[in-house]
Write an enzyme that holds these catalytic residues in place. Sequence first.
Site, PDB file in Angstrom:
ATOM      1  N   GLY A 146       0.818  -1.215   0.000  1.00 19.44           N
ATOM      2  CA  GLY A 146       0.000   0.000   0.000  1.00 19.44           C
ATOM      3  C   GLY A 146       0.845   1.256   0.000  1.00 19.44           C
ATOM      4  N   LYS A 147       1.872   1.295  -0.838  1.00 22.07           N
ATOM      5  CA  LYS A 147       2.793   2.432  -0.884  1.00 22.07           C
ATOM      6  C   LYS A 147       2.076   3.756  -1.134  1.00 22.07           C
ATOM      7  CE  LYS A 147       6.605  -0.276  -2.771  1.00 22.07           C
ATOM      8  NZ  LYS A 147       7.446  -0.491  -3.947  1.00 22.07           N
ATOM      9  N   ARG A 148       1.086   3.745  -1.994  1.00 21.87           N
ATOM     10  CA  ARG A 148       0.409   4.997  -2.350  1.00 21.87           C
ATOM     11  C   ARG A 148      -0.513   5.516  -1.233  1.00 21.87           C
ATOM     12  NH1 ARG A 148       0.148   1.892  -7.250  1.00 21.87           N
ATOM     13  NH2 ARG A 148      -1.814   1.087  -6.488  1.00 21.87           N
ATOM     14  N   MET A 149      -0.696   4.749  -0.191  1.00 18.98           N
ATOM     15  CA  MET A 149      -1.574   5.184   0.898  1.00 18.98           C
ATOM     16  C   MET A 149      -0.854   6.098   1.892  1.00 18.98           C
ATOM     17  SD  MET A 149      -3.864   1.841   1.557  1.00 18.98           S
ATOM     18  CE  MET A 149      -5.541   2.235   1.122  1.00 18.98           C
ATOM     19  N   ASN A 150       0.464   6.198   1.769  1.00 19.94           N
ATOM     20  CA  ASN A 150       1.255   7.069   2.647  1.00 19.94           C
ATOM     21  C   ASN A 150       0.916   6.858   4.117  1.00 19.94           C
ATOM     22  OD1 ASN A 150       2.613   8.299   0.468  1.00 19.94           O
ATOM     23  ND2 ASN A 150       0.866   9.643   0.117  1.00 19.94           N
TER      24      ASN A 150
END
Length: 158
Positions: free
Chosen positions: A63-67
């Site tokens: 979930g890298k884009r979830m910061n």
Amino acid sequence: MALVRATHPRQAEPLGPHRPADSERDAFSRKPTARQAMIPMQHKFSRFGQVPVSVVVLAAGQGKRMNSALPKVLQPLAGRPMLEHVLATARKLSPAALHVVYGHGGDRVRAAFEGQTDLRWALQAEQLGTGHAVTQAMPAIPDDHTVLVLCGDVPLVG
């Protein structure tokens, strides 16, 4: 607004209660295949349809884009982790087994569901793709089971 089925961009015929799509019209009139006819009677009437079902839920993504430091499947939705929604939907099928493939933040994911004894856990130590994730659970699934793969970050499948 009228519903239409287009067989060609220039040819569209109206759909409605009087004219179902071919797939709907033929769904109950098809004869079983030779393979389906060979399935033993005790399996034909299981809750899922034919044979025992094992559900594999993929929950190893980062979930890298979830910061967020929180694993993707533990992100809250309507007051519950996303994975909890997926598991609740999977349980409605009354599967023979419910497998969760975990990886990133695995300790936190397992801890969040530690009281749920019906879950079988499979570790994906390296994220090498979806197919690899499924193979991590396959050794624990009997050969005669149908396998349903669900994504742990798609909570609205029900």
